[in-house]
Scaffold this motif. Sequence first.
Motif, mmCIF file in Angstrom:
data_model
loop_
_atom_site.group_PDB
_atom_site.id
_atom_site.type_symbol
_atom_site.label_atom_id
_atom_site.label_comp_id
_atom_site.label_asym_id
_atom_site.label_seq_id
_atom_site.Cartn_x
_atom_site.Cartn_y
_atom_site.Cartn_z
ATOM 1 N N VAL A 143 0.840 -1.207 0.000
ATOM 2 C CA VAL A 143 0.000 0.000 0.000
ATOM 3 C C VAL A 143 0.879 1.264 0.000
ATOM 4 O O VAL A 143 0.544 2.264 -0.615
ATOM 5 C CB VAL A 143 -0.939 -0.013 1.231
ATOM 6 C CG1 VAL A 143 -1.722 1.290 1.334
ATOM 7 C CG2 VAL A 143 -1.887 -1.210 1.154
ATOM 8 N N CYS A 144 2.028 1.178 0.668
ATOM 9 C CA CYS A 144 2.927 2.352 0.773
ATOM 10 C C CYS A 144 3.750 2.567 -0.493
ATOM 11 O O CYS A 144 4.051 3.694 -0.866
ATOM 12 C CB CYS A 144 3.902 2.181 1.927
ATOM 13 S SG CYS A 144 3.128 1.893 3.498
ATOM 14 N N GLY A 145 4.172 1.490 -1.112
ATOM 15 C CA GLY A 145 4.933 1.616 -2.356
ATOM 16 C C GLY A 145 6.364 2.085 -2.199
ATOM 17 O O GLY A 145 7.032 2.363 -3.192
ATOM 18 N N ASP A 146 6.868 2.158 -0.975
ATOM 19 C CA ASP A 146 8.264 2.600 -0.812
ATOM 20 C C ASP A 146 9.241 1.647 -1.498
ATOM 21 O O ASP A 146 10.307 2.050 -1.934
ATOM 22 C CB ASP A 146 8.611 2.701 0.678
ATOM 23 C CG ASP A 146 7.948 3.896 1.338
ATOM 24 O OD1 ASP A 146 7.882 4.964 0.693
ATOM 25 O OD2 ASP A 146 7.491 3.769 2.487
ATOM 26 N N TYR A 147 8.855 0.395 -1.566
ATOM 27 C CA TYR A 147 9.782 -0.580 -2.175
ATOM 28 C C TYR A 147 9.668 -0.621 -3.697
ATOM 29 O O TYR A 147 10.279 -1.474 -4.322
ATOM 30 C CB TYR A 147 9.630 -1.961 -1.518
ATOM 31 C CG TYR A 147 8.440 -2.800 -1.938
ATOM 32 C CD1 TYR A 147 7.152 -2.302 -1.868
ATOM 33 C CD2 TYR A 147 8.606 -4.111 -2.375
ATOM 34 C CE1 TYR A 147 6.061 -3.068 -2.225
ATOM 35 C CE2 TYR A 147 7.530 -4.892 -2.743
ATOM 36 C CZ TYR A 147 6.255 -4.362 -2.669
ATOM 37 O OH TYR A 147 5.177 -5.129 -3.023
ATOM 38 N N LEU A 148 8.892 0.309 -4.272
ATOM 39 C CA LEU A 148 8.913 0.435 -5.735
ATOM 40 C C LEU A 148 10.122 1.254 -6.184
ATOM 41 O O LEU A 148 10.495 1.243 -7.355
ATOM 42 C CB LEU A 148 7.633 1.124 -6.228
ATOM 43 C CG LEU A 148 6.319 0.400 -5.925
ATOM 44 C CD1 LEU A 148 5.139 1.238 -6.407
ATOM 45 C CD2 LEU A 148 6.301 -0.972 -6.576
ATOM 46 N N GLN A 149 10.699 2.008 -5.261
ATOM 47 C CA GLN A 149 11.855 2.848 -5.617
ATOM 48 C C GLN A 149 13.090 1.966 -5.866
ATOM 49 O O GLN A 149 13.079 0.777 -5.555
ATOM 50 C CB GLN A 149 12.133 3.862 -4.507
ATOM 51 C CG GLN A 149 10.971 4.819 -4.216
ATOM 52 C CD GLN A 149 10.707 5.846 -5.322
ATOM 53 O OE1 GLN A 149 11.483 5.994 -6.269
ATOM 54 N NE2 GLN A 149 9.588 6.553 -5.211
ATOM 55 N N VAL A 150 14.126 2.607 -6.403
ATOM 56 C CA VAL A 150 15.297 1.853 -6.873
ATOM 57 C C VAL A 150 15.964 1.021 -5.772
ATOM 58 O O VAL A 150 16.256 1.519 -4.694
ATOM 59 C CB VAL A 150 16.331 2.834 -7.474
ATOM 60 C CG1 VAL A 150 17.601 2.098 -7.863
ATOM 61 C CG2 VAL A 150 15.755 3.526 -8.687
ATOM 62 N N ALA A 151 16.155 -0.249 -6.086
ATOM 63 C CA ALA A 151 16.975 -1.156 -5.267
ATOM 64 C C ALA A 151 16.476 -1.317 -3.844
ATOM 65 O O ALA A 151 17.262 -1.383 -2.897
ATOM 66 C CB ALA A 151 18.443 -0.697 -5.267
ATOM 67 N N ALA A 152 15.170 -1.426 -3.682
ATOM 68 C CA ALA A 152 14.623 -1.508 -2.325
ATOM 69 C C ALA A 152 14.570 -2.944 -1.810
ATOM 70 O O ALA A 152 14.195 -3.864 -2.518
ATOM 71 C CB ALA A 152 13.224 -0.899 -2.304
ATOM 72 N N ILE A 153 14.978 -3.089 -0.558
ATOM 73 C CA ILE A 153 14.783 -4.332 0.180
ATOM 74 C C ILE A 153 14.253 -3.932 1.561
ATOM 75 O O ILE A 153 14.242 -2.750 1.898
ATOM 76 C CB ILE A 153 16.104 -5.143 0.343
ATOM 77 C CG1 ILE A 153 17.225 -4.274 0.916
ATOM 78 C CG2 ILE A 153 16.528 -5.753 -0.979
ATOM 79 C CD1 ILE A 153 18.504 -5.027 1.240
ATOM 80 N N PHE A 154 13.848 -4.931 2.345
ATOM 81 C CA PHE A 154 13.446 -4.640 3.722
ATOM 82 C C PHE A 154 14.425 -5.290 4.676
ATOM 83 O O PHE A 154 14.889 -6.405 4.426
ATOM 84 C CB PHE A 154 12.057 -5.215 4.024
ATOM 85 C CG PHE A 154 10.953 -4.583 3.237
ATOM 86 C CD1 PHE A 154 10.642 -3.241 3.419
ATOM 87 C CD2 PHE A 154 10.216 -5.323 2.335
ATOM 88 C CE1 PHE A 154 9.620 -2.652 2.687
ATOM 89 C CE2 PHE A 154 9.190 -4.736 1.606
ATOM 90 C CZ PHE A 154 8.896 -3.407 1.774
ATOM 91 N N ASP A 155 14.701 -4.620 5.777
ATOM 92 C CA ASP A 155 15.448 -5.301 6.832
ATOM 93 C C ASP A 155 14.439 -6.080 7.686
ATOM 94 O O ASP A 155 13.249 -6.085 7.405
ATOM 95 C CB ASP A 155 16.314 -4.324 7.637
ATOM 96 C CG ASP A 155 15.504 -3.409 8.544
ATOM 97 O OD1 ASP A 155 14.274 -3.634 8.688
ATOM 98 O OD2 ASP A 155 16.080 -2.468 9.107
ATOM 99 N N LYS A 156 14.924 -6.736 8.733
ATOM 100 C CA LYS A 156 14.030 -7.625 9.476
ATOM 101 C C LYS A 156 12.955 -6.860 10.253
ATOM 102 O O LYS A 156 11.992 -7.448 10.717
ATOM 103 C CB LYS A 156 14.832 -8.558 10.393
ATOM 104 C CG LYS A 156 15.652 -7.865 11.469
ATOM 105 C CD LYS A 156 16.267 -8.930 12.370
ATOM 106 C CE LYS A 156 16.858 -8.314 13.609
ATOM 107 N NZ LYS A 156 18.248 -7.938 13.545
ATOM 108 N N ASN A 157 13.127 -5.552 10.380
ATOM 109 C CA ASN A 157 12.099 -4.735 11.027
ATOM 110 C C ASN A 157 11.220 -4.014 10.014
ATOM 111 O O ASN A 157 10.581 -3.019 10.335
ATOM 112 C CB ASN A 157 12.746 -3.719 11.962
ATOM 113 C CG ASN A 157 13.622 -4.384 12.995
ATOM 114 O OD1 ASN A 157 13.210 -5.367 13.603
ATOM 115 N ND2 ASN A 157 14.835 -3.893 13.162
ATOM 116 N N PHE A 158 11.240 -4.508 8.776
ATOM 117 C CA PHE A 158 10.444 -3.918 7.705
ATOM 118 C C PHE A 158 10.839 -2.484 7.385
ATOM 119 O O PHE A 158 10.029 -1.715 6.897
ATOM 120 C CB PHE A 158 8.942 -3.995 8.019
ATOM 121 C CG PHE A 158 8.334 -5.324 7.707
ATOM 122 C CD1 PHE A 158 7.992 -5.650 6.400
ATOM 123 C CD2 PHE A 158 8.131 -6.267 8.692
ATOM 124 C CE1 PHE A 158 7.438 -6.886 6.101
ATOM 125 C CE2 PHE A 158 7.577 -7.503 8.403
ATOM 126 C CZ PHE A 158 7.236 -7.810 7.096
#
Lengths: 139, 744
Positions: free
Chosen positions: B498-513
């Motif tokens: 819903v947020c779409g932050d991970y649509l930006q370039v080279a996005a991953i999540f750390d274990k705390n999202f």
Amino acid sequence: MDRLNVKKDYPLADKRRSLILTPTGKKLDEINMEQVLEGNVKIDDCRISDRTLEYQAQIAESAGNRQMAANLRRAAELTAFSDERVLEIYGALRPFRSTKEELLKIAEELEAKGAVLNAAFVRQASEVYQKRKKLKGDK
Amino acid sequence: MKRSKRFEKLDRRPINQDSYIAEWPEAGLTAMGSPYDPLPGIRIEDGRIVEMDGKVYEEFDSLELFIAEHGINAEAAEYAMSLKPEEIAKSIIDINVKREDVIRITTAITPAKMLQVVRCLNAVEMMMGQMKMRVRKTPANQAIVTNIKDNPALLAADAAEAALRGFSEIETTCAVSRYAPLNALSILVGGQTCRGGVLTQCSMEESLEVRMGMLGLTSYAETVSLYGTEQAMDDGGDTIWSKAFLASVYASRGMKMRFTSGTGAEVLLGHSNKKSMLYLEILCVYLARACGAQGVQNGSISCIGITTAVPEGFLAIAAENLVVSLLDMEVASGNDQTFSHSDMRRTAKLLMQMMPGTDFITSGYSATPNFDDLFAGSNTDCDDYDDYYMIQRDMQIDGGIEPILEQDAIAVRNKAAKACQAVFRGLGLPPITNKEVEAATYAYSNEEMPPRNMANDLVAAQEFFNKGVNAIDIVKALYQGGFTRVGDNVLEMLKERVCGDYLQVAAIFDKNFKTKSGLNDANDYQGPGTGYRLQGERWEKLKKKTTALVPATILEKQGIPDKKKGFHNLAEERNAEAGEADIVVGISPAFANRATAEEIYNNHSRILEKILEGVEEAGMSAAVVKIYHTDDLAEIAKLSAGFSKTGIGIGIQSRGMVRINHADHTAEDSLEVSFNMPFSRFSLFKEIGINAVEYARGSKPLRVSDKVKPGGLTSYQITMIKLSSDETAFINRRKKPARMSLKK
């Protein structure tokens, strides 16, 4: 509202959480386990909205990536179309699948629902397909 | 021709089972450049590119037109194109030029110019460029989780283990394509069991992939192919407009997406138009940029056999990866296909991405044995984990994954298989049995998995779509099955969409999202001390090696020499005198000390016996003298020689080094020295005794040599370090050499 900027507004989830609404009008914090278990959260509540895509486009733009901003703005327009329809349009854009008229009709349909960027995009495709022989019957 | 044994042996080496091709530009079989590649050029009118790389607008094919219209920042192009390729190439590796300043130039040059720029760089410069230019500061890695039985419990367990090892993305596909939703579901649940925030995808044909994404079963897509010629795009069933539209479709559903391309693809399809592989791949990367994609998976990928068959193949692959970074996109840099029989060669290939670090060092490290990898086998698989970790430890580099403990892997695999079992139960899918859970927990591969009723699974997979089962149902099933934490993680993945932050370039999540992308974790490398540094908690994790000796173990193993404890099997008789025996063996201060570990003094004792045995068998007498006042081997040997009748003395140190000296020669001038003599082969010491007699008789024997097995030297050196340093502590400067007797 000022345009969003990568330095002060990204990631939205941390810095501009209040701006984020689902296409169904829910706030991010309304999507939680309690609401899921009560049946108040559906998969359609977990979609990205055109507004949020526009914010992300502004962020990409402020980071110097206009191509990505354009992609995200086309994406924002496509949120108004059903899953089935966007996949059909994708199919129609594949080589040798559509006549020029069919493509122009899709462009009109897109435009009618406010997808002006996509409409222009499909029109450009129809021109190029004609010139480069990618239309139905060209193969 | 009579064959040379050496050449015959070489012919049989793994490296010579690989295939090679000489360059052949007309067939597109050149890696870094072809005489038929266009020369750079640009003309801009009213802000639009009307001429590019030797063609005017009217002559552009659809790909060139798309690049000219969308892919190049035209307003900076005239200036950028005026720069010499060497100037731009220098700025790429110049630590004084900021990454963003390089990007301003490289996003405004044409594909032919880009080719000239990267052709200026040699292998090391290519890596330097990659280190500086990759988008995300923190390197990461991607895993492949598949098995040829499409067993869901095993998929879930393998995904959980992959997440535990630190992979940020996990991809799967199916042996039987109708299994797709079940496989996507299994790795989603498995990945989120271990930690939240692992991105997952299931590689299928486009519309199926989009559908799974829409249901929340997957969070990214990667296998969206691009090709560098129109004909090859036709063969792939797409135009660049259809692909660009698809990119927007994925974004409109909140899914991360990268394109896939790679050198060699057009050659393989027979549509290279005589262009070099790198030039065509550069076009692909420009197309991805023109589509507004956040990233590209490239590095030859499934066509790696072609690129690596010609000269400069690895260099071209490093170059294509670099071009993605130069166009400011995420690079998932291949290493996902097996291409060589040679371990040395496949490691060399890997290092070109692993050493500089890329956004995803491999775009598919097989988390299973390669025979279970349905993407045809990766350059690295689960058997290579410890090799990979050691390279990280040896070079102090972050390859994106971390060592784990066996018990942790077992625990998380078990939990994931159970969580998957609960979801299958909750969704009314064909049950996962407890036997399957148990097998998946401890499995190496699909071979340990009990068979499933495939017909039932396939019916269920079909119904899955018909009923519109989606990730919300999975969240509920997890919660109701008692896996609340896993359910929370799956729900959080949906919220991130819903947020779409991970649509930006080279996005991953750390274990705390927390989103980590090129925007908020920007690569700021500008030379030593800057950019990504492997340190702190992360380095502590990466340098862990469970089998490494720790100081306490070393002490326990070697013991602490203690002067009061005396010597094993040896008794001091009197001060040594001249003419003790034909040959005198001098032993160092700590030699055979009873306080060292039993293994060591027993070894010492056997060494001594063997030397004496050798001397006696060769027909001379021998005596043992203990030297207390020095641990210097040359002096020990020379002193011993002085106590002998023949003038020949043998010196031995506690750590097993042996030296033969003559009394008439200086201490430095030895007859024979054996370095690093491992304790494992006692027969060598007998040969030393025999040689000593030969020297005494005036002949010149072949010196005793030990063949050191790979790794043998290291284990020997490790066990001896403490003993060597303790030898010094054992010295008694006032004590005279003593004649020793051997206790029987």
